[in-house]
Design an enzyme around this catalytic site. Structure first.
Site, short mmCIF file in Angstrom:
data_model
loop_
_atom_site.label_atom_id
_atom_site.label_comp_id
_atom_site.label_asym_id
_atom_site.label_seq_id
_atom_site.Cartn_x
_atom_site.Cartn_y
_atom_site.Cartn_z
N LEU A 166 -77.95 -7.86 -181.76
CA LEU A 166 -77.53 -6.83 -180.97
C LEU A 166 -78.78 -6.48 -179.96
CD1 LEU A 166 -75.38 -4.60 -180.81
CD2 LEU A 166 -76.90 -3.10 -182.25
N GLY A 167 -78.90 -7.28 -179.16
CA GLY A 167 -79.84 -7.00 -177.99
C GLY A 167 -79.12 -6.44 -176.76
N ILE A 169 -77.16 -7.90 -174.24
CA ILE A 169 -75.76 -8.39 -173.92
C ILE A 169 -74.89 -7.64 -175.22
CG2 ILE A 169 -74.49 -10.33 -174.12
CD1 ILE A 169 -76.93 -12.03 -172.94
N SER A 188 -78.24 -8.26 -187.33
CA SER A 188 -79.58 -8.60 -186.58
C SER A 188 -80.69 -8.74 -187.91
CB SER A 188 -79.86 -7.85 -185.78
OG SER A 188 -79.99 -6.42 -186.12
N ARG A 189 -81.89 -8.90 -187.55
CA ARG A 189 -83.09 -9.03 -188.41
C ARG A 189 -83.22 -7.98 -189.04
NH1 ARG A 189 -87.46 -12.47 -185.28
NH2 ARG A 189 -86.28 -11.29 -183.51
N GLY A 245 -73.77 -17.24 -176.31
CA GLY A 245 -75.17 -17.17 -176.58
C GLY A 245 -75.69 -18.59 -175.80
N ARG A 246 -75.85 -19.37 -177.13
CA ARG A 246 -76.30 -20.86 -176.83
C ARG A 246 -75.38 -21.81 -177.55
NH1 ARG A 246 -77.93 -19.37 -172.93
NH2 ARG A 246 -80.24 -19.91 -171.70
N GLU A 275 -74.09 -29.72 -173.43
CA GLU A 275 -73.58 -29.44 -172.27
C GLU A 275 -74.02 -30.60 -171.19
OE1 GLU A 275 -74.53 -25.53 -171.00
OE2 GLU A 275 -73.70 -24.67 -172.92
N HIS A 293 -70.15 -22.95 -168.86
CA HIS A 293 -71.32 -21.96 -169.01
C HIS A 293 -71.64 -21.16 -167.72
CE1 HIS A 293 -75.66 -22.10 -170.70
NE2 HIS A 293 -75.39 -20.95 -170.23
N ALA A 295 -70.89 -17.80 -167.95
CA ALA A 295 -70.68 -16.24 -168.19
C ALA A 295 -71.96 -15.56 -167.38
CB ALA A 295 -70.90 -16.13 -169.80
#
Lengths: 329, 329
Positions: A166-167, A169, A188-189, A245-246, A275, A293, A295
């Site tokens: 939850l950053g 983005i 999240s952590r 994300g990745r 990728e 990729h 976004a």
């Protein structure tokens, strides 16, 4: 002679990202640019050894060339790495910390575009927009016969969306999805203060309680394959995965297997583990939306990004704090 | 015998929509159903002439069969038409008014789904999601050579979105697009009280000031081809059209021409003038998203819709006001 002296006064930066003439032109107003002509064929440390490595104090990079220990070590006076990416997994942050090298990234410049795209992928998978476009273009609409019926998609309102991370983005994604009547939870952590969405300390519990899982956390050693067999199994047959994300956040082989077996309902993927290689078995699936990729970029954001990157480099050379520093721990 | 009598007590309705076994089963609990076996081959008035037309007081229909003057005239005791569509252009409302027949539609049941889909089409066209999916599936991503570069899309934030019509659906669209940072304006016959979006009494002015035009008004004689050459020309080269209303709201030939000539930037179309026929010249365009009239349905909405339609029929037979009456003027 005057011009050459003027040029010499400009700080030197090492440019390790794909060519971009407008960016390079703007940079050259304020910096001297050292640019390996062919970074893929000559190893960069070897290139640097012939180019006064001690005069280089800053690197401008993106996600395409790893800024690893051999590069960092070969620059004795390196003090700053500025990346035009939001992600940092291409930079050896531990080595930067050890060497006292400060690092800046794209901060929140991409957040809005990535969030828009994530919501676009989510609507597309649930409501079958790309699949519908393919159906119409193939001429099947209105044709009579087997397999010519186009199935309905699924409603957004009331869908339980679990955000992994939850950053910047994810917060933007949540804001948008609330307007569609989705119910937002996150993992999240740590629980985020001042956030009203339900918090799940355990990602498997989040998956069990979600119709849609949106993967939007940074890629680190801890988060690699954070979406694995157990999580996909907890998510279940009618649920979908969105990854903006990745690629390596998701165990891609496992995801492809679950999609083929119908163990999960669909996926919207902007990123992949290797990728631009994409698992071929996804190419024929109707419940999957694949994206190259894209976004995180719109032309409108580029100017903001370049302004920010140059401002970070200027701050470094002026001995000022970076504008968008990242923690190297 | 008892069962037959029970059956006779149920009011008779004429079912003029595509077959739908679950709906028909639920209906049959409360109504006797008269259903032409093949409405496309035998004219309906001819079919009705052999089936006690005077015993039919209500029709359940959708957009697929026109409820025209010959049908209405052939039913001397018709008092009510319930359509499972939101649109009314298949019903001769003037004839209904003349005959005192009340009409009910789907009300706001579809609004949320249509709004979600409209936003999905908008993100898709601006950010090139379907085009990106096609690009990846074709294997072009990462391949080197001419035409293998995938161009960036365009940002949502700050885009000026003009809504043509501001009913249930457009209001839901506006609510969603505000969360993306779009700037909302609208055109309708009258300014809506209590609405903060900019109002344009003239649709051409709205088009001039918009990056995106969303067509979401009902189709009537006045609104047919409301999006014509002048409006498209006012909209301009970088702008896009989203149509989730009815195909004939847009002059489709003109739109196709403008797209081919680059006079407008793109389009997202869920509806067409002669569905399921779609102008073939659009099939090869990368800046267009085509959809088989699917914006208004999700399985989750069907149950709501059927409940509402049955409740409207029950209200009519009980002499009560309809739940979602429409004005026949």
């Amino acid at each position: 002679m005057g011009e050459a002296k003027e040029e010499e006064k400009k700080p030197l930066i090492l440019y390790l990202r794909p060519p971009h003439p407008p960016l390079e032109q703007t940079l050259s107003l304020k910096f001297q640019i050292l640019k390996p002509t062919s970074p893929t064929t000559t190893p960069i440390p070897q290139f640097l050894s012939t180019h006064h490595p001690s005069s280089i104090r800053a690197i401008l990079c993106s996600g395409y060339i790893p800024i690893d220990a051999p590069i960092i070590t070969s620059l004795p006076n390196l003090g700053c790495v500025v990346t035009t990416s939001a992600g940092l997994n291409h930079i050896d942050l531990a080595e930067c910390r050890r060497r006292g090298v400060v690092v800046a990234n794209a901060g929140g410049v991409f957040s809005v575009d990535v969030a828009d795209y994530a919501v676009g992928l989510l609507i597309d998978v649930l409501r079958r927009i790309s699949a519908g476009d393919r159906y119409v273009r193939s001429g099947r609409w209105g044709r009579k016969g087997r397999g010519e019926y186009f199935p309905l998609g699924s409603k957004l309102r009331g869908k339980k969306v679990g955000l992994v991370g939850l950053g910047n983005i994810s917060s933007e994604i949540a804001k948008r999805l609330e307007a569609f009547g989705c119910i937002i939870s996150y993992n999240s952590r740590r629980r985020k203060p001042g956030v009203s969405y339900s918090y799940y300390p355990n990602i498997c519990d989040l998956a069990s309680d979600s119709d849609v899982l949106v993967v939007a956390c940074p890629l680190t050693d801890e988060t690699r394959h954070i979406i694995n067999e157990d999580i996909l199994s907890a998510l279940g047959k009618d649920s979908i995965v969105i990854n903006i994300g990745r690629g390596a956040l998701v165990d891609e082989k496992e995801l492809a297997w679950c999609l083929i077996q119908g163990e999960i309902g669909g996926a919207g993927l902007d990123v992949f583990e290797n990728e631009p290689s994409v698992p071929k078995e996804l190419f024929l699936m109707e419940n999957v939306v694949l994206s190259p990729h894209h976004a995180d970029y719109t032309p409108e954001s580029f100017q903001d990004l370049f302004d920010l990157s140059i401002a970070n480099l200027e701050a470094f050379f002026a001995g000022q704090p970076l504008l968008t520093p990242v923690k190297c721990d």
